[in-house]
Design an enzyme around this catalytic site. Structure first.
Site, PDB file in Angstrom:
ATOM      1  N   GLY A 108       0.855  -1.119   0.069  1.00 16.52           N
ATOM      2  CA  GLY A 108      -0.190  -0.040   0.011  1.00 16.52           C
ATOM      3  C   GLY A 108       0.846   1.332  -0.141  1.00 16.52           C
ATOM      4  O   GLY A 108       0.228   2.474   0.121  1.00 16.52           O
ATOM      5  N   SER A 160      -3.810  -4.821  -3.989  1.00 19.10           N
ATOM      6  CA  SER A 160      -2.178  -5.093  -3.670  1.00 19.10           C
ATOM      7  C   SER A 160      -1.674  -6.130  -4.582  1.00 19.10           C
ATOM      8  O   SER A 160      -2.613  -7.158  -4.820  1.00 19.10           O
ATOM      9  CB  SER A 160      -2.523  -6.086  -2.136  1.00 19.10           C
ATOM     10  N   GLY A 383       7.857  -5.078  -0.024  1.00 18.81           N
ATOM     11  CA  GLY A 383       9.238  -4.555   0.961  1.00 18.81           C
ATOM     12  C   GLY A 383       9.140  -5.542   2.364  1.00 18.81           C
ATOM     13  O   GLY A 383       8.216  -6.543   2.150  1.00 18.81           O
TER      14      GLY A 383
END
Ligand SMILES: Nc1ncnc2c1ncn2[C@@H]1O[C@H](COP(=O)(O)OP(=O)(O)OP(=O)(O)O)[C@@H](O)[C@H]1O
Ligand SMILES: [Mg+2]
Length: 1025
Positions: A108, A160, A383
């Protein structure tokens, strides 16, 4: 960038390296906050771009913005994703080095949006032809397709990406995008069969159900209601306000067409099959599972192109081989459900990979004529993830981030070091944490966590997630970055479960729950289900399930090992390229614009390793700029550099910083850049500039008020002066090059002298071109420079040959005859008789006496004999040397001496013994005849005013070229009856012929006189026109 330095109090610094307190996380976050409040979502750490998701549409992505960043240096404009895109593009084009842009951040944070912005930037700003346009369209359209199949709504992000993506954009030599290639990483397949509360399955399922046409749904056996499908109800969230599945369906269908897709039917059959699979219900007695309704099986058999009965059996049984025999063992309910889910995951996962391959085929650069292309790679990858409950997926994702961090450190330090070296500045070692130790902990062969996990997956016996944890404790228990509940101290134990292990990642600690590790790593599909799929008639599935797989006895690599291998490959790809980094941050968990959640951001700053990034970047100097840029900006602060510095740039900067009072420890001067260690030094300079600008502006205003025309004049004068200065600079440059070339002119050709040598050559050849000799007699030739001596000689010969050749081509027969006679004269007399040189320019004539000058009787006597030449001569008697006028006629056979009408003497050429003549300038000559010839009265002494011509004619007619004796002093001759006469020759100023007292004929040879009949060579038309 400098332009915003002044506003730093309000909007923070555009580059974190300018933070005074660069080790303070609070200062870092405060800077982010200031900027975020002003809608400034981008900030640099050196060349790393930090981006904060604004969660609202900002007016910063227009075409005008793209143009603003196009071809402009990083520091000249405010930080932007376009600046990173443009910088990579320019480096690729100018340095011919492949580039990559690594985008990371948590779910996000805006990674995918950033990668799309970069792609759009290239699509708009790069040159394009019709063919390139197709590629651009396909590159752009690959996104909605991959997002439909690989993205889903999660709690963190409505769109996502549930897979990692690396995309190469290929550019041809003109910088136009001509192709692309995508590599996908670790799709979250578990989502196909299960979603957490508030989350959804992959978008495509909802798009199909919401957007699919009635006919299509009927054919697929689907209802327009997601609630009907077990695989879509788990999250209890079929509708999302930010998503319009119906319109997205249209976008995807269109994108599939642009990509050149023609397997739509098969693809949708597979998507529908997964939904039907999810609805396969089991019941059964005595624990053995059986399928309670065969509606799904009917659809599945048709859509997957398999046999329904075989499929039913495969969904309820497991094939086992006992004592060499194949047996079908029934599955219990739980086993059957997980076999079904395994099949759904396998079918969906493999179809996704097939889809990526299909897109790659459509993006492939097919121009065979030009194979070489440059590449910009975009990595949009998950990440660091730290949840309450972290499992196998987070383990893989965080391992991936460790690897990327390692690459970042290696490449950043390397490029820093290279810059210092290039600038001649001593490298000061940077203290940093090398996370290789953690990478090794995870990936090392035999000893690493992945190896231990694989071992547990493969070993026979009762291996389980718990035995895996125990094995880890035994093997890596002592590692400084590894802890388990059992190994931890009391404090840590409190925050760790017994089924967890903790890794101390470079960015922080993460606890992983081992439950499910073995299953996820095994990723097994029962053999009989695989066999069914291998028999499928669906065109896509036949490619996804290869029959060879069945005969391959080797166990497929585990999920973790495959991931490790794909990461190693990714590192290789990235290592071969020049990297740029985009670090994305999510400002809050509620997807709200304008909310800056400090706790959440601090967490990301930590896990993205941004403070470590900054420390590495700030290790030496906070700021560096090329001399010309620094001087241009701050020159007004020093009287010596204002308005212009005339000397070397480095000297200018040195003068400027000295004037500004920089201390030696505050800066260093490199070869082309100034390095400033502390931001405060730069800020002080910037503040001084601001004050200076105010005072300059006041002055300017005063001038403007005073007289506008003066300002315009000054402006115009400025332009003229600049032009003059430019011309002067060019001239000075030319002179410099000339002088250097002159100094090196005797050296081998080298960069120092090549300009000079080329110029010398050019000017010699031009001079030669203007001064070529006009005719063969013109011996002039420009003196060549030393380097061209040999070439000049060749040219001279060629030129001469050319002139001779063209001269010969134009020569007339008469002139040829003349030249032949002159050649003979030259052979006989050149350098032997004094009056020969005077004869050279005078043409020989064909005769000196015409028909009317000769007595007709003589002509009659000669009969048919052809007369070749006639000349008046003086004959000297043999005895008294009395001079008598005579005519000498040369016929084809004899020389005849004529007096008026009488033929006085005829000497046959055969009887002519020789001819004597003096070496002086007189015209006397003696024709010698045999003394025993009674017909002759002895040798004949004659004198001709054209002695060279006359004797040449006799020599030719009588063929006596070699019988002409040129004597010095005296000539003897026979007088008849054996007597001899002598002629003595002496030089004198005037011709005098007289008998001397000694009885000799004395000849004083005078200077030769111009003859009446002579015609100068110049005036005679020698060349036939
Ligand atoms: N630059 C931006 N401007 C406006 N909105 C943005 C921007 N970047 C991200 N967003 C918003 O944030 C959402 C999430 O962004 P994005 O999908 O790029 O996240 P992500 O980092 O790729 O997450 P994931 O890891 O889940 O894929 C977007 O759908 C969009 O609404
Ligand atoms: Mg994404």
């Amino acid at each position: 960038m400098e332009s915003a330095l002044t506003a730093r109090d309000r909007v923070g610094v555009q580059d974190f390296v300018l933070l005074e307190n660069y080790t303070s996380e609070a200062a870092f976050i405060e800077n982010l906050r200031k900027r975020f409040k002003e809608n400034l979502i981008y900030t640099y750490i050196g060349s790393v771009l930090v981006s904060v998701n604004p969660y609202k549409e900002l007016e910063i992505y227009t075409k005008n913005h793209m143009e603003r960043y196009r071809g402009v240096n990083f520091y000249e404009v405010s930080p932007h994703i376009y600046a990173v895109a443009d910088n990579s593009y320019r480096s690729m084009r100018t340095e011919r080095k492949d580039q990559c842009i690594l985008i990371s951040g948590e779910s996000g944070a805006g990674k995918t949006e950033a990668s799309k912005k970069i792609l759009q930037y290239y699509a708009v700003t790069c040159p394009a032809s019709e063919q390139v346009q197709t590629v651009k369209d396909r590159l752009l359209q690959s996104n909605p397709v991959l997002e439909a199949f690989g993205n889903a709504k999660t709690l963190r992000n409505d769109n996502s990406s549930r897979f990692g993506k690396y995309m190469d954009i290929q550019f041809d030599f003109k910088g136009a995008p001509v192709g692309g290639h995508i590599i996908n990483y670790l799709l979250e397949k578990s989502r196909v069969v299960h979603q957490n509360h508030g989350e959804r399955n992959f978008h495509i399922f909802y798009q199909l159900i919401e957007g699919g046409e009635e006919d299509l749904l009927r054919r697929l056996g689907l209802e327009r209601n997601p609630q009907q499908y077990q695989y879509l109800v788990k999250g209890n969230c079929p509708k999302v306000s930010s998503i319009n599945d119906r319109s997205d369906w249209k976008v995807v269908r269109k994108a599939l067409t642009v990509i050149g897709f023609n397997e739509d039917e098969e693809l949708l059959n597979i998507i529908a099959s997964v939904l039907h699979l999810g609805n396969v219900q089991y019941g059964g007695e005595e624990g053995n599972a059986c399928i309670t309704s065969d509606t799904q099986i009917k659809y599945l058999a048709r859509l997957l192109g398999v046999n329904g009965t075989v499929l039913t059996e495969a969904l309820t049984h497991k094939k086992i081989i006992a004592k060499g025999e194949e047996l079908m063992s029934p599955l219990n309910l739980e086993q059957a459900s997980s076999a079904r889910d395994a099949l759904s995951k396998a079918v969906y996962g493999r179809t996704f990979t097939w889809l990526v391959n299909k897109i790659n085929a459509s993006l492939a650069y097919t121009d065979d004529s030009y194979k070489h292309y440059s590449v910009i790679g975009l990595l949009d990858i998950y990440g660091f993830e730290v949840f309450q409950h972290n499992s196998f997926e987070q383990f893989c994702i965080n391992y991936c981030n460790e690897k990327l961090q390692q690459l970042f450190i290696e490449l950043t330090l390397k490029s820093e070091q290279e810059e210092y070296e290039a600038e001649g500045i001593t490298w000061e070692p940077v203290q940093y944490f090398n996370n290789k130790i953690i990478c090794d902990l995870v990936e090392e062969k035999f000893k690493g966590i992945i190896s231990i996990l694989d071992e547990e997956c493969l070993r026979p016996g009762d291996a389980s997630d718990t035995t895996f944890l125990e094995k880890l404790e035994d093997t890596v228990g002592g590692h400084p970055h590894f802890v388990t509940h059992k190994l931890a101290d009391g404090k840590t134990r409190k925050v760790m479960g017994r089924d967890e292990f903790r890794l101390l990642h470079y960015a922080g600690e993460v606890n992983y729950n081992v439950n499910g590790f073995l299953d996820k790593n095994n990723d097994l599909l029962f053999r009989n289900l695989k066999e069914v799929m291998c028999m499928s008639e669906n065109k896509i599935l036949t490619q996804c399930f290869d029959r060879e797989e069945l005969s391959d006895k080797k166990r497929p690599d585990t999920a973790a090992t495959q991931f490790k291998a794909s990461l190693a490959k990714l590192m290789e790809i990235l290592m071969s390229k020049e990297p740029s980094y985009v670090r994305c941050i999510k400002p809050n968990d509620s997807k709200q614009a304008g909310r800056f959640d400090e706790v959440l951001i601090r967490h990301q700053v930590k896990y993205l390793g941004l403070m470590e990034n900054l420390r590495v970047r700030r290790a030496g100097f906070a700021y560096r700029r090329r001399y010309e840029v620094f001087l241009q900006r701050y020159k007004s602060l020093c009287p010596d550099t204002w308005p212009n510095w005339q000397g070397k740039l480095a000297d200018g900067v040195a003068t400027l910083v000295k004037h500004l009072g920089y201390k030696p420890e505050e800066y260093k001067l490199g070869r082309s850049k100034i390095f400033i260690r502390f931001p405060k030094t730069l800020f002080a300079t910037e503040d001084a500039l601001e004050t200076r600008k105010h005072s300059l502006a006041t002055k300017l205003q005063w001038y403007l008020h005073w007289d506008h025309s003066i300002a315009i004049q000054a402006w115009w004068r400025g332009i003229l002066a600049r032009r003059r200065a430019q011309r002067r600079r060019q001239a000075a440059d030319t002179i410099r090059r000339f002088i250097k070339g002159f100094i090196y002119r005797h050296k081998e050709r080298c960069p120092e002298n090549e300009y000079f040598l080329d110029y010398v050559r050019y000017s010699f050849l031009m001079k030669l071109h203007r001064n070529l000799p006009k005719n063969v007699l013109d011996k002039s030739w420009p003196t060549p420079p030393a380097a061209l001596t040999e070439a000049s000689e060749h040219l001279r010969k060629l030129c001469m040959q050319n002139m001779v050749w063209s001269y010969c081509k134009k020569i007339s027969p008469e002139w040829k005859h003349q030249m032949e006679q002159k050649m003979i004269a030259s052979e006989i007399f050149k350098d032997k008789k004094d009056n020969y040189p005077q004869s050279v320019p005078k043409l020989f004539v064909s005769t000196r006496l015409n028909g009317e000058d000769i007595n007709p009787k003589v002509l009659q006597a000669l009969g048919t004999e052809k007369m070749k030449y006639a000349v008046p001569v003086t004959k000297y008697d043999r005895k008294g040397y009395k001079a008598r006028p005579r005519q000498l006629l040369l016929t084809s056979s004899s020389a005849v001496i004529v007096e008026e009408a009488k033929l006085k003497q005829r000497i046959d050429y055969a009887a002519l013994k020789g001819i004597s003549v003096s070496s002086l300038s007189d015209g006397l000559f003696v024709l010698h005849v045999p003394s025993d010839d009674n017909k002759q009265k002895g040798d004949v002494v004659l004198q001709s005013d054209h002695v060279i011509e006359t004797l040449t004619k006799i020599a030719i007619c009588a063929d006596k070229i070699n019988s002409i004796n040129i004597n010095q002093g005296s000539i003897k001759f026979t007088v008849g009856q054996g007597k001899e006469g002598i002629i003595d020759f002496t030089p004198g100023s005037e011709l005098l012929v007289a008998k001397a007292k000694n009885g000799h004929l004395s000849v004083v040879s005078g200077l030769s006189h111009p003859q009446l009949h002579s015609v100068s060579l110049q005036r005679f038309p020698i060349v036939s026109k």
